[in-house]
Write an enzyme that holds these catalytic residues in place. Structure first.
Site, PDB file in Angstrom:
ATOM      1  N   HIS A 115      -7.174  -4.675  10.472  1.00 25.14           N
ATOM      2  CA  HIS A 115      -6.848  -4.494   9.089  1.00 25.14           C
ATOM      3  C   HIS A 115      -5.644  -5.037   8.566  1.00 25.14           C
ATOM      4  O   HIS A 115      -4.761  -5.450   9.277  1.00 25.14           O
ATOM      5  CB  HIS A 115      -6.792  -2.953   8.694  1.00 25.14           C
ATOM      6  CG  HIS A 115      -5.532  -2.146   9.128  1.00 25.14           C
ATOM      7  ND1 HIS A 115      -5.539  -0.808   9.235  1.00 25.14           N
ATOM      8  CD2 HIS A 115      -4.329  -2.716   9.444  1.00 25.14           C
ATOM      9  CE1 HIS A 115      -4.443  -0.490   9.626  1.00 25.14           C
ATOM     10  NE2 HIS A 115      -3.625  -1.491   9.549  1.00 25.14           N
ATOM     11  N   ASP A 142       0.750  -1.286   0.127  1.00 25.31           N
ATOM     12  CA  ASP A 142      -0.080   0.061  -0.098  1.00 25.31           C
ATOM     13  C   ASP A 142       0.923   1.227  -0.006  1.00 25.31           C
ATOM     14  O   ASP A 142       2.001   1.403   0.016  1.00 25.31           O
ATOM     15  CB  ASP A 142      -1.141   0.233   1.100  1.00 25.31           C
ATOM     16  CG  ASP A 142      -0.234  -0.410   2.506  1.00 25.31           C
ATOM     17  OD1 ASP A 142       0.902  -0.395   2.663  1.00 25.31           O
ATOM     18  OD2 ASP A 142      -1.000  -1.001   3.486  1.00 25.31           O
ATOM     19  N   ASN A 182      -7.266  -2.886  14.735  1.00 28.00           N
ATOM     20  CA  ASN A 182      -8.684  -2.925  14.581  1.00 28.00           C
ATOM     21  C   ASN A 182      -8.774  -4.116  13.556  1.00 28.00           C
ATOM     22  O   ASN A 182      -9.765  -4.232  12.919  1.00 28.00           O
ATOM     23  CB  ASN A 182      -9.009  -1.684  13.688  1.00 28.00           C
ATOM     24  CG  ASN A 182      -8.412  -1.336  12.579  1.00 28.00           C
ATOM     25  OD1 ASN A 182      -7.437  -2.027  12.082  1.00 28.00           O
ATOM     26  ND2 ASN A 182      -8.766  -0.240  11.870  1.00 28.00           N
ATOM     27  N   GLU A 189      -9.566  -1.826   5.979  1.00 26.48           N
ATOM     28  CA  GLU A 189     -10.124  -1.596   7.221  1.00 26.48           C
ATOM     29  C   GLU A 189     -11.440  -2.465   7.259  1.00 26.48           C
ATOM     30  O   GLU A 189     -11.855  -2.953   6.614  1.00 26.48           O
ATOM     31  CB  GLU A 189     -10.301   0.277   7.246  1.00 26.48           C
ATOM     32  CG  GLU A 189      -9.054   0.946   6.996  1.00 26.48           C
ATOM     33  CD  GLU A 189      -8.082   0.973   8.098  1.00 26.48           C
ATOM     34  OE1 GLU A 189      -8.168   0.193   8.971  1.00 26.48           O
ATOM     35  OE2 GLU A 189      -7.537   1.927   8.104  1.00 26.48           O
TER      36      GLU A 189
HETATM   37  P1  PGA Z   1       2.469  -1.264  12.592  1.00 33.01           P
HETATM   38  O1  PGA Z   1       1.520  -1.333  11.694  1.00 33.01           O
HETATM   39  O2  PGA Z   1       3.456  -2.659  12.377  1.00 33.01           O
HETATM   40  O3  PGA Z   1       3.318  -0.094  12.827  1.00 33.01           O
HETATM   41  O4  PGA Z   1       1.859  -1.656  14.068  1.00 33.01           O
HETATM   42  C1  PGA Z   1       0.542  -2.536  11.198  1.00 33.01           C
HETATM   43  C2  PGA Z   1      -0.676  -2.105  10.411  1.00 33.01           C
HETATM   44  O5  PGA Z   1      -1.246  -0.835  10.870  1.00 33.01           O
HETATM   45  O6  PGA Z   1      -0.769  -3.009   9.609  1.00 33.01           O
END
Ligand code: PGA
Length: 247
Positions: free
Chosen positions: A138, A67, A136, A143
């Site tokens: 995702h 992404d 959450n 999301e």
């Molecule tokens: P993080 O993010 O590795 O910084 O916790 C992971 C994500 O939001 O997919």
């Protein structure tokens, strides 16, 4: 789904690197799917070490990132282009012609997304896709409520995701509102998935992903349907699991 729990972040990261390196050694022209965020940093450090000390060769590897923020040019220090070059690509012998990261400044976003999907297919599909997970649930920027069959497209970021990522920007208003993200369906076509999670902030999302029902409200839970998914956790991220997962 194989759930592997390691004592701490460092051991988890080394296990992840060992698994990625095995794929690269067996198939030097493999296609790797990379993720950004704090979680894979330890894995990337270990891959860099393996490249420097053990000669792990990325020269024939093709890469696709999950992404990118919409509206950030590649040279912006919070873009995922910047992140990948800073934290991995500049330190290994990857061929820049084989690197693919969604373009946050694409004028024709729909056309770009269709091209990205085509490029993945032309490369023969992704051999191993690395994934983080949001608190959450995702995966990439899919999301909660994202279609579990979705393809690469533009998506609005959840309010909680923008808050979680605000720490990297000068002010919360500067956090982009949209991203281009591989879809859940795109991710599920990778031949292997390697989902990493570390720390107690992820424990609830991991419990819902691994032991909860498959639901668009927890997009990561779709990994339960994948034929070759490894969920690699440190003990803090595994704290909400109720079953016993052997070594
Ligand atoms: P993080 O993010 O590795 O910084 O916790 C992971 C994500 O939001 O997919």
């Amino acid at each position: 789904m194989l759930v592997l729990i390691r004592d701490d972040y460092e051991t988890m990261s080394r296990e992840a690197a060992r698994r990625v390196a095995t794929v690269v050694r067996r198939k030097p022209n493999c296609v790797l799917g990379f993720a950004t965020g704090s979680t894979p940093l330890g894995l990337y450090r270990e891959l860099i070490r393996m490249h420097r000390e053990e000669g792990l060769d990325f020269s024939k590897v093709t890469t696709f990132n999950l992404d990118e923020y919409v509206g950030l040019p590649p040279e912006h220090d919070q873009s995922y282009h910047y992140f990948m070059w800073e934290n991995l690509f500049s330190h290994i012998n990857v061929d820049r012609r084989f690197v693919h990261i969604p373009h946050g400044m694409a004028e024709d976003v729909e056309g770009f997304c269709a091209w990205y999907e085509r490029r993945i297919a032309e490369a023969g599909g992704i051999d191993v896709q690395i994934l983080g997970i949001g608190a959450n649930g995702h995966i990439a920027f899919n999301e909660p409520s994202s279609s579990l069959g979705s393809r690469t497209r533009i998506k609005p970021l959840a309010g909680t995701t923008r808050e979680a990522n605000a720490r990297f920007f000068a002010s919360p208003d500067e956090v982009p509102t949209h991203a281009i993200t591989m879809g859940v369906g795109t991710i599920m076509e990778a031949r292997k998935l390697l989902l990493l999670a570390s720390g107690d902030a992820k424990a609830d999302a991991i419990a819902r992903t691994v032991e909860g029902p498959i639901s668009a409200m927890v997009p990561a839970s779709i990994v339960q349907l994948h034929r070759d998914a490894v969920v690699l956790l440190d003990s803090a991220a595994a704290a909400g699991l109720t079953l016993h997962y052997p070594e």
